[in-house]
Write a protein that holds these residues in place. Structure first.
Motif, PDB file in Angstrom:
ATOM      1  N   ILE A 109       0.850  -1.205   0.000  1.00 17.60           N
ATOM      2  CA  ILE A 109       0.000   0.000   0.000  1.00 17.60           C
ATOM      3  C   ILE A 109       0.877   1.243   0.000  1.00 17.60           C
ATOM      4  N   ALA A 124       2.316   1.933  -3.338  1.00 18.68           N
ATOM      5  CA  ALA A 124       1.298   2.489  -4.236  1.00 18.68           C
ATOM      6  C   ALA A 124       1.073   3.967  -3.924  1.00 18.68           C
ATOM      7  N   LYS A 125       1.077   4.281  -2.659  1.00 18.97           N
ATOM      8  CA  LYS A 125       0.871   5.684  -2.266  1.00 18.97           C
ATOM      9  C   LYS A 125       2.043   6.544  -2.708  1.00 18.97           C
ATOM     10  N   LYS A 168       3.771   6.023  -5.279  1.00 20.26           N
ATOM     11  CA  LYS A 168       3.586   6.194  -6.720  1.00 20.26           C
ATOM     12  C   LYS A 168       2.560   7.292  -7.009  1.00 20.26           C
ATOM     13  N   ILE A 169       1.507   7.267  -6.237  1.00 14.56           N
ATOM     14  CA  ILE A 169       0.469   8.300  -6.419  1.00 14.56           C
ATOM     15  C   ILE A 169       1.057   9.673  -6.099  1.00 14.56           C
TER      16      ILE A 169
END
Lengths: 434, 209
Positions: A258, A261-262, A264-265
């Motif tokens: 997670i 992914a964050k 990356k965001i």
């Protein structure tokens, strides 16, 4: 050649003494041979050698008596007059050497031969405690080490073998020792830290049997095995920690996913901001569309981002049923206790799949009844009945294993229509009668 | 006609990422996005699913590889792309053995995912040659032999040497040799340290794959 009779008195006497000593040495050899039980051949040979010395000695002493006027010995004088003196020398020289060899051999034999004393002396030097005793308890042999152990175990020297055996094998914890093991061998630990292992063996003889009691000092081995035991306990604790750590790491890995992914965001947001700034500076229509798409994507990802709602076992299955157009009609109360809830949810999952795939139905009926220790559930569908008896493969086989693992019961009915019956327990109590 | 895609990932952000990637392409149609691998076969039973993008480790305990195996068995025409962020080599091996059509590590970019999907739908099997390598102590993960990895995997469950030997059908002495070799390679002081590091870095996953 000169004969014995022509020799001087002194030389005659010296030769006679020589023969006498030779005779005495053979007498000694004979007596010791008989004492050491050397055998008939050796004894007979020694007697023959004695005679070989005795006869000439008698002849010599007779000659000496004649020459000194002490007696009558003409018969001996006549014999000795004809025999050259050299003959006697050549006879007694080898006999003397033979006597020396025989005496040396006798002493060697004596040293090699076992006797009760030699056995006792040898066993006293052995560190293992040994005691041999008869059925009536009379001790045949007990060595120094066993005497010492007997004193340790009982406070005194025990004189009877059966008493020693009882003291060691029958007593439980005393102030003198503690019992460590009695299964494979009797192991006693003494206050001074020494540990001994005792074994009794029976030796069959022609006339009965003899007991052999041995005691081995296993103090070092015991200390090592004790250390090993401690290490194993510590290792087991570490393994337990590792097992629990493994569960934590799975959770950590998911969180790491997670987080990545964050990140990356976050990076994408950064790029979006830069693109936005460029658009604001240039006001290009083409850039506007691109920037809008970027913002849509990033906002889309962030939308509804928050802590995930807790879902129970049933909500996922019920949502899936709704998505695929299968109605689930539930009668009774769905169990909340685990593992019953999880198993029932899996069963519903399986039955929904089969309702669509095999029965071509659109409704699953779930009837639940509570019992004292759990619940029973019957699952049916409104689709076509099975053409043949249902073979449990794949999903149904896995379901059965799951039910079995949690101590439940499962049965499948193919006629007149499909029905899956489960009997599930709460808190590990088996349900009977189904 | 666009291919119907089912996305299965229990984590919100990766799942939405996959959803957006699929939606952005006119070659693919997002059928459903699911949080649990356990219910994926239900959707395959009802709908024509051309491609399933399946994560492996789910919060509800379901295993994406188990679900993928069932889907490939019951619906052979449905393609399955396994996705994960864990480099556990057993995942890659099992994905191949169950007939998955592709395997993708999440660290790679979006563009690569679309390319992988296109190649799979054109009939290719797309698998990385090897799992990504990472550092374990002084060693690289590629330096471990398959036998060592197998022993290491069991170690992370807290199993004793005897238990490891029984599970892998090898001698206890062989287990000790493998552990000794790994400690030499990595420079770790003891097996516990090795097991923890391997687990944290995702080189092995202790649970059944």
């Amino acid at each position: 050649m000169i004969s014995y009779c022509r020799l001087s008195g002194g030389v005659q006497a010296a030769q006679a003494i020589w023969v006498l000593l030779l005779l005495l040495s053979f007498v000694f050899i004979l007596v010791r041979s008989i004492g050491l039980k050397r055998g008939g051949v050796m004894t007979a040979a020694t007697v023959a050698l004695m005679l070989l010395c005795y006869v000439p000695l008698q002849l010599m002493t007779a000659v000496i008596r004649v020459e000194r006027g002490l007696g009558d010995g003409d018969w001996a004088y006549g014999i000795m007059e004809r025999v050259p003196e050299m003959f006697w020398t050549l006879l007694f020289m080898p006999l003397t050497m033979l006597s020396v060899v025989m005496i040396i051999d006798l002493f060697r034999f004596h040293h090699r031969k076992l006797s009760a004393l030699s056995i006792k002396a040898a066993t006293d030097n052995i560190p293992v405690g040994m005691c041999f005793y008869l059925e009536n308890g009379r001790v045949l042999l007990i060595n120094r080490a066993m005497n010492a152990i007997s004193r340790k175990a009982s406070g005194r020297i025990i004189l009877r073998g059966d008493e020693l055996y009882r003291c060691i094998f029958s007593s439980e914890e005393t102030e003198r020792f503690s019992v460590i093991d009695s299964d494979r061998q009797r192991i006693l630990k003494f206050p001074d830290g020494s540990v001994f292992g005792f074994v009794r063996r029976t030796i069959e003889t022609g006339s009965g049997h003899i007991y052999e009691l041995t005691a081995s000092d296993i103090s070092e081995e015991y200390a090592l095995s004790d250390r090993l035991r401690q290490n194993n306990i510590m290792l087991e604790r570490q393994r337990d920690h590792l097992r629990r750590f493994g569960d934590l790491v799975t959770h950590m890995t998911i969180q790491k996913e997670i987080f990545n992914a964050k990140v990356k965001i976050h990076d994408d947001l950064g790029s979006t901001l830069i693109a936005t700034k460029r658009y604001l500076l240039s006001r290009s229509e083409q850039n506007r569309e691109a920037v809008l798409e970027l913002w849509k994507k990033n906002v889309g990802l962030l939308k509804n981002e928050g802590p995930m709602p807790q879902r129970d076992d049933y909500s996922v299955v019920l949502k899936a049923a709704d998505d695929v157009g299968v109605k689930v009609e539930i009668t009774g109360r769905l169990p909340a206790a685990q593992p019953a809830a999880h198993v029932l949810a899996c069963a519903m999952n399986e039955c929904i799949t089969n309702t669509i795939r095999h029965a071509r139905g659109n409704t699953l009926f779930v009837e639940i009844e509570q019992t004292d220790t759990g619940c029973t559930a019957v699952l049916r569908n409104n689709g076509d009945p099975p053409e043949n008896d249902i073979r449990e493969t794949g999903g149904l086989r896995n379901l059965r294993q799951m039910v079995h693992d949690c101590g439940g019961f499962m049965s499948i009915q193919s006629r007149p229509g499909f029905a899956l019956t489960l009997a599930l327990e709460y808190e590990g109590e088996m349900i009977h009668g189904l | 006609m666009a291919y119907n895609v089912l996305v299965v990932d229990d984590q919100n952000i990766p799942r939405r990422l996959f959803e957006m990637i699929v939606r952005e392409s006119d070659r693919y149609n997002l059928l459903f996005a699911l949080e649990s691998a356990a219910v994926a076969p239900i959707y395959c039973a009802r709908y024509r699913v051309d491609l399933v993008i399946m994560d492996i480790v789910m919060n509800d305990g379901s295993n994406g590889l188990d679900a993928a195996e069932r889907i490939k068995k019951d619906y052979p025409s449905t393609k399955v792309l396994i996705v994960t962020s864990m480099i556990e080599s057993a995942y890659l091996a099992r994905a191949k053995s169950i007939g998955a059509d592709g395997f993708w590590y999440k660290e790679a970019g979006d563009r690569e995912l679309i390319e992988v999907m296109d190649r799979i739908m054109s009939g290719e099997s797309v698998f990385p040659d090897n799992a990504p390598t990472l550092n374990i102590g002084m060693a690289r993960s590629a330096e471990f032999t398959p036998a060592e990895i197998a022993v290491l995997r069991e170690m992370t469950t807290g199993a004793s040497n005897k238990e490891i030997a029984e599970r892998l059908f090898i001698e206890v002495g062989t287990v000790k040799v493998h552990i000794s070799h790994m400690l030499q390679k990595t420079g770790y002081k003891n097996r516990t340290e090795l097991a923890i590091e391997a687990r944290i870095r995702g080189l092995v996953v202790g649970e059944k794959t």
